[in-house]
Design a protein around this motif. Structure first.
Motif, PDB file in Angstrom:
ATOM      1  N   VAL A 125       8.358   0.004   2.626  1.00 50.30           N
ATOM      2  CA  VAL A 125       8.512  -0.666   1.310  1.00 50.30           C
ATOM      3  C   VAL A 125       9.200   0.016   0.457  1.00 50.30           C
ATOM      4  O   VAL A 125       8.781   1.337   0.415  1.00 50.30           O
ATOM      5  N   GLY A 126      10.341  -0.360  -0.114  1.00 50.22           N
ATOM      6  CA  GLY A 126      11.050   0.422  -1.071  1.00 50.22           C
ATOM      7  C   GLY A 126      10.469  -0.153  -2.572  1.00 50.22           C
ATOM      8  O   GLY A 126      10.468  -1.469  -2.694  1.00 50.22           O
ATOM      9  N   PHE A 127      10.373   0.566  -3.603  1.00 52.44           N
ATOM     10  CA  PHE A 127      10.007   0.028  -4.705  1.00 52.44           C
ATOM     11  C   PHE A 127      10.398   0.888  -6.083  1.00 52.44           C
ATOM     12  O   PHE A 127      10.769   2.240  -5.840  1.00 52.44           O
ATOM     13  N   HIS A 128      10.502   0.375  -7.062  1.00 51.82           N
ATOM     14  CA  HIS A 128      10.746   1.275  -8.378  1.00 51.82           C
ATOM     15  C   HIS A 128       9.691   1.876  -9.054  1.00 51.82           C
ATOM     16  O   HIS A 128       8.794   0.863  -9.327  1.00 51.82           O
ATOM     17  N   MET A 129       9.805   2.899  -9.524  1.00 52.80           N
ATOM     18  CA  MET A 129       8.796   3.589 -10.369  1.00 52.80           C
ATOM     19  C   MET A 129       9.271   4.390 -11.607  1.00 52.80           C
ATOM     20  O   MET A 129      10.221   5.237 -11.177  1.00 52.80           O
ATOM     21  N   ASN A 130       8.887   4.376 -12.620  1.00 54.60           N
ATOM     22  CA  ASN A 130       9.253   5.171 -13.682  1.00 54.60           C
ATOM     23  C   ASN A 130       9.145   7.015 -13.353  1.00 54.60           C
ATOM     24  O   ASN A 130       8.115   7.178 -12.611  1.00 54.60           O
ATOM     25  N   LEU A 131       9.771   7.749 -13.834  1.00 50.26           N
ATOM     26  CA  LEU A 131       9.935   8.892 -13.446  1.00 50.26           C
ATOM     27  C   LEU A 131       8.262   9.537 -13.953  1.00 50.26           C
ATOM     28  O   LEU A 131       7.850  10.273 -13.215  1.00 50.26           O
ATOM     29  N   ASP A 132       7.846   9.254 -15.130  1.00 50.42           N
ATOM     30  CA  ASP A 132       6.466   9.947 -15.584  1.00 50.42           C
ATOM     31  C   ASP A 132       5.609   9.567 -14.540  1.00 50.42           C
ATOM     32  O   ASP A 132       4.672  10.510 -14.170  1.00 50.42           O
ATOM     33  N   ALA A 133       5.462   8.216 -14.127  1.00 51.71           N
ATOM     34  CA  ALA A 133       4.406   7.654 -13.190  1.00 51.71           C
ATOM     35  C   ALA A 133       4.512   8.445 -11.780  1.00 51.71           C
ATOM     36  O   ALA A 133       3.776   9.064 -11.299  1.00 51.71           O
ATOM     37  N   HIS A 134       5.776   8.615 -11.343  1.00 55.12           N
ATOM     38  CA  HIS A 134       6.023   9.428 -10.202  1.00 55.12           C
ATOM     39  C   HIS A 134       5.670  10.759 -10.096  1.00 55.12           C
ATOM     40  O   HIS A 134       4.846  11.162  -9.144  1.00 55.12           O
ATOM     41  N   ASP A 135       5.960  11.507 -11.168  1.00 55.18           N
ATOM     42  CA  ASP A 135       5.535  12.709 -11.331  1.00 55.18           C
ATOM     43  C   ASP A 135       4.140  12.875 -11.376  1.00 55.18           C
ATOM     44  O   ASP A 135       3.350  13.813 -10.940  1.00 55.18           O
ATOM     45  N   LYS A 136       3.214  12.241 -11.992  1.00 54.99           N
ATOM     46  CA  LYS A 136       1.902  12.132 -12.161  1.00 54.99           C
ATOM     47  C   LYS A 136       1.430  11.635 -10.835  1.00 54.99           C
ATOM     48  O   LYS A 136       0.271  12.522 -10.481  1.00 54.99           O
ATOM     49  N   LEU A 137       1.710  10.911 -10.256  1.00 56.48           N
ATOM     50  CA  LEU A 137       1.229  10.279  -8.917  1.00 56.48           C
ATOM     51  C   LEU A 137       1.371  11.414  -7.968  1.00 56.48           C
ATOM     52  O   LEU A 137       0.471  11.732  -7.265  1.00 56.48           O
ATOM     53  N   PHE A 138       2.504  12.228  -7.919  1.00 57.66           N
ATOM     54  CA  PHE A 138       2.956  13.239  -7.021  1.00 57.66           C
ATOM     55  C   PHE A 138       1.735  14.306  -7.353  1.00 57.66           C
ATOM     56  O   PHE A 138       1.445  14.944  -6.325  1.00 57.66           O
ATOM     57  N   TYR A 139       1.406  14.734  -8.470  1.00 51.71           N
ATOM     58  CA  TYR A 139       0.755  15.841  -8.910  1.00 51.71           C
ATOM     59  C   TYR A 139      -0.841  15.486  -8.339  1.00 51.71           C
ATOM     60  O   TYR A 139      -1.532  16.096  -7.698  1.00 51.71           O
ATOM     61  N   ILE A 140      -1.224  14.164  -8.596  1.00 51.76           N
ATOM     62  CA  ILE A 140      -2.584  13.650  -8.047  1.00 51.76           C
ATOM     63  C   ILE A 140      -2.638  13.862  -6.338  1.00 51.76           C
ATOM     64  O   ILE A 140      -3.576  14.230  -5.797  1.00 51.76           O
ATOM     65  N   ALA A 141      -1.397  13.297  -5.715  1.00 49.82           N
ATOM     66  CA  ALA A 141      -1.369  13.698  -4.119  1.00 49.82           C
ATOM     67  C   ALA A 141      -1.360  14.912  -3.990  1.00 49.82           C
ATOM     68  O   ALA A 141      -2.311  15.157  -2.806  1.00 49.82           O
ATOM     69  N   LYS A 142      -1.099  16.033  -4.641  1.00 43.81           N
ATOM     70  CA  LYS A 142      -0.967  17.288  -3.980  1.00 43.81           C
ATOM     71  C   LYS A 142      -2.273  17.945  -4.403  1.00 43.81           C
ATOM     72  O   LYS A 142      -2.998  18.588  -3.593  1.00 43.81           O
ATOM     73  N   TYR A 143      -2.993  17.499  -5.695  1.00 40.24           N
ATOM     74  CA  TYR A 143      -4.098  17.898  -5.934  1.00 40.24           C
ATOM     75  C   TYR A 143      -5.372  17.390  -4.795  1.00 40.24           C
ATOM     76  O   TYR A 143      -6.343  18.194  -4.494  1.00 40.24           O
ATOM     77  N   GLU A 144      -5.095  16.183  -4.379  1.00 39.34           N
ATOM     78  CA  GLU A 144      -6.038  15.628  -3.292  1.00 39.34           C
ATOM     79  C   GLU A 144      -5.664  16.119  -1.740  1.00 39.34           C
ATOM     80  O   GLU A 144      -6.158  15.373  -1.050  1.00 39.34           O
ATOM     81  N   GLY A 145      -4.717  16.836  -1.653  1.00 39.62           N
ATOM     82  CA  GLY A 145      -4.258  17.207  -0.385  1.00 39.62           C
ATOM     83  C   GLY A 145      -3.475  16.316   0.329  1.00 39.62           C
ATOM     84  O   GLY A 145      -3.396  16.119   1.754  1.00 39.62           O
ATOM     85  N   ARG A 146      -2.898  15.383  -0.199  1.00 36.77           N
ATOM     86  CA  ARG A 146      -1.935  14.184   0.325  1.00 36.77           C
ATOM     87  C   ARG A 146      -0.571  14.416   0.084  1.00 36.77           C
ATOM     88  O   ARG A 146      -0.173  14.836  -0.873  1.00 36.77           O
ATOM     89  N   THR A 147       0.325  13.759   0.994  1.00 40.02           N
ATOM     90  CA  THR A 147       1.663  13.682   0.507  1.00 40.02           C
ATOM     91  C   THR A 147       1.792  12.703  -0.294  1.00 40.02           C
ATOM     92  O   THR A 147       0.807  11.531  -0.552  1.00 40.02           O
ATOM     93  N   LEU A 148       2.987  12.080  -1.169  1.00 39.71           N
ATOM     94  CA  LEU A 148       3.125  11.398  -2.041  1.00 39.71           C
ATOM     95  C   LEU A 148       2.924   9.770  -1.236  1.00 39.71           C
ATOM     96  O   LEU A 148       2.445   8.940  -1.769  1.00 39.71           O
ATOM     97  N   ASN A 149       3.467   9.828  -0.158  1.00 38.97           N
ATOM     98  CA  ASN A 149       3.209   8.385   0.840  1.00 38.97           C
ATOM     99  C   ASN A 149       1.848   8.350   1.212  1.00 38.97           C
ATOM    100  O   ASN A 149       1.406   7.083   1.151  1.00 38.97           O
TER     101      ASN A 149
END
Length: 64
Positions: A9-33
């Protein structure tokens, strides 16, 4: 024909949300996916907890 077990599934996300979600993922030990999959599963659990299980019949009645 059998249902595909994994959908891409592909979808669009603004850059700020992407970066913050990426940070949360790394913080919780997950990949972005993995983080996105976790959040989707959490949404499904919460919906079914409040509304009951989503059945195959329910899904057949949704227009795509």
């Amino acid at each position: 024909m059998a249902k595909k077990e994994i959908k891409n599934v592909g979808f669009h996300m603004n850059l700020d949300a992407h970066d913050k979600l990426f940070y949360i993922a790394k913080y919780e030990g997950r990949t972005l996916n993995g983080q996105i999959q976790y959040l989707i599963q959490k949404c499904i659990w919460e919906f079914e907890k409040e509304n009951g299980p989503i059945t195959e019949e329910d899904m057949k009645n949704v227009l795509f």
